[in-house]
Scaffold this motif. Structure first.
Motif, short mmCIF file in Angstrom:
data_model
loop_
_atom_site.label_atom_id
_atom_site.label_comp_id
_atom_site.label_asym_id
_atom_site.label_seq_id
_atom_site.Cartn_x
_atom_site.Cartn_y
_atom_site.Cartn_z
N TYR A 59 -54.59 3.38 -18.60
CA TYR A 59 -54.03 2.54 -19.66
C TYR A 59 -53.32 3.40 -20.70
N SER A 60 -53.92 4.50 -21.07
CA SER A 60 -53.32 5.39 -22.06
C SER A 60 -51.96 5.90 -21.57
N ARG A 61 -51.88 6.28 -20.29
CA ARG A 61 -50.61 6.75 -19.75
C ARG A 61 -49.57 5.63 -19.72
N ILE A 62 -50.01 4.42 -19.37
CA ILE A 62 -49.09 3.27 -19.36
C ILE A 62 -48.54 3.02 -20.75
N PHE A 63 -49.43 2.99 -21.74
CA PHE A 63 -49.00 2.70 -23.11
C PHE A 63 -48.16 3.83 -23.69
N THR A 64 -48.44 5.06 -23.30
CA THR A 64 -47.61 6.19 -23.75
C THR A 64 -46.19 6.01 -23.22
N ARG A 65 -46.09 5.64 -21.95
CA ARG A 65 -44.77 5.42 -21.35
C ARG A 65 -44.04 4.26 -22.04
N MET A 66 -44.76 3.18 -22.30
CA MET A 66 -44.16 2.04 -23.00
C MET A 66 -43.70 2.45 -24.40
N GLU A 67 -44.52 3.24 -25.06
CA GLU A 67 -44.19 3.72 -26.41
C GLU A 67 -42.93 4.58 -26.38
N ASN A 68 -42.83 5.47 -25.41
CA ASN A 68 -41.65 6.33 -25.29
C ASN A 68 -40.40 5.54 -24.97
N ASP A 69 -40.54 4.45 -24.21
CA ASP A 69 -39.39 3.64 -23.81
C ASP A 69 -38.95 2.64 -24.87
N SER A 70 -39.85 2.34 -25.82
CA SER A 70 -39.56 1.32 -26.82
C SER A 70 -38.62 1.83 -27.91
N LYS A 71 -37.76 0.96 -28.35
CA LYS A 71 -36.86 1.27 -29.46
C LYS A 71 -37.38 0.68 -30.78
N ASP A 72 -38.32 -0.25 -30.66
CA ASP A 72 -38.84 -0.96 -31.81
C ASP A 72 -40.02 -0.20 -32.43
N GLU A 73 -39.88 0.20 -33.68
CA GLU A 73 -40.92 0.99 -34.35
C GLU A 73 -42.23 0.22 -34.51
N ALA A 74 -42.15 -1.06 -34.81
CA ALA A 74 -43.38 -1.85 -34.97
C ALA A 74 -44.14 -1.92 -33.64
N THR A 75 -43.42 -2.05 -32.56
CA THR A 75 -44.04 -2.08 -31.24
C THR A 75 -44.67 -0.73 -30.92
N LYS A 76 -43.97 0.34 -31.26
CA LYS A 76 -44.52 1.68 -31.05
C LYS A 76 -45.84 1.86 -31.81
N GLU A 77 -45.88 1.37 -33.04
CA GLU A 77 -47.09 1.48 -33.85
C GLU A 77 -48.25 0.69 -33.23
N LYS A 78 -47.95 -0.51 -32.73
CA LYS A 78 -49.00 -1.32 -32.10
C LYS A 78 -49.51 -0.64 -30.83
N LEU A 79 -48.61 -0.08 -30.05
CA LEU A 79 -49.02 0.64 -28.84
C LEU A 79 -49.89 1.84 -29.20
N GLU A 80 -49.52 2.56 -30.23
CA GLU A 80 -50.32 3.70 -30.68
C GLU A 80 -51.70 3.24 -31.15
N HIS A 81 -51.74 2.12 -31.86
CA HIS A 81 -53.00 1.56 -32.34
C HIS A 81 -53.92 1.22 -31.16
N VAL A 82 -53.38 0.57 -30.15
CA VAL A 82 -54.16 0.20 -28.98
C VAL A 82 -54.64 1.47 -28.26
N LYS A 83 -53.76 2.45 -28.10
CA LYS A 83 -54.15 3.72 -27.45
C LYS A 83 -55.28 4.40 -28.20
N ASP A 84 -55.22 4.40 -29.53
CA ASP A 84 -56.28 5.01 -30.34
C ASP A 84 -57.63 4.35 -30.05
N HIS A 85 -57.63 3.03 -29.99
CA HIS A 85 -58.87 2.30 -29.70
C HIS A 85 -59.40 2.64 -28.31
N LEU A 86 -58.50 2.72 -27.34
CA LEU A 86 -58.92 3.06 -25.98
C LEU A 86 -59.50 4.47 -25.92
N GLU A 87 -58.88 5.40 -26.61
CA GLU A 87 -59.38 6.78 -26.63
C GLU A 87 -60.75 6.86 -27.28
#
Length: 149
Positions: A59-87
């Motif tokens: 999941y972390s690798r999937i969300f990292t990839r999504m984060e890198n591909d996203s242009k939307d900063e708010a989406t990047k922040e949400k993905l980072e937030h979810v990754k932090d919880h998973l970690e």
């Protein structure tokens, strides 16, 4: 344990952003759910923990990839937030050597089975590996008999 409210909200917002009307989601080929079902039925606790740790890492690798591909900063922040919880979940509930074991597994999966040198080396090492596997199986059987007694 339930999903924390702020994480639940982030997940729902990410789903609203990424999932519109996607018929591929319902094609009877889940990514993780079938593994989770088998995990609870067929595996012992230590195996379940290892597999769950690998799922969290995936999941972390999937969300990292999504984060890198996203242009939307708010989406990047949400993905980072979810990754932090998973970690945090992975560190707190599934500690151990899962990262090291995953590295071993990746190394083994990368072995080129069609390489003649690898084939000869594997054949050369087979008796020793077979003996080790048998010893592990016998140890596991002894522990099972001891628990049943």
């Amino acid at each position: 344990a339930s999903v924390p409210e702020n994480l639940d909200k982030s997940i729902d917002e990410l789903k609203a952003y990424y999932i519109k009307d996607d018929h591929e989601l319902h094609n009877a080929h889940p990514v993780f759910l079938r593994v989770l079902k088998d995990l609870k039925v067929n595996l012992e606790e230590t195996e379940q923990n290892l597999l769950m740790s690998i799922i969290m890492d995936t999941y972390s690798r999937i969300f990292t990839r999504m984060e890198n591909d996203s242009k939307d900063e708010a989406t990047k922040e949400k993905l980072e937030h979810v990754k932090d919880h998973l970690e945090k979940l992975q560190k707190n509930y599934f500690p151990g050597k899962s990262a090291e074991l995953k590295t071993y597994a990746e190394t083994l999966w990368a072995i080129k089975a069609d390489d003649p040198v690898v084939q000869r080396k594997a054949l050369f090492e087979l008796k020793r590996v077979y003996r080790e596997a048998t010893a592990l199986r016998n140890l596991k059987n002894k522990e099972r008999r001891r628990r049943q007694a």
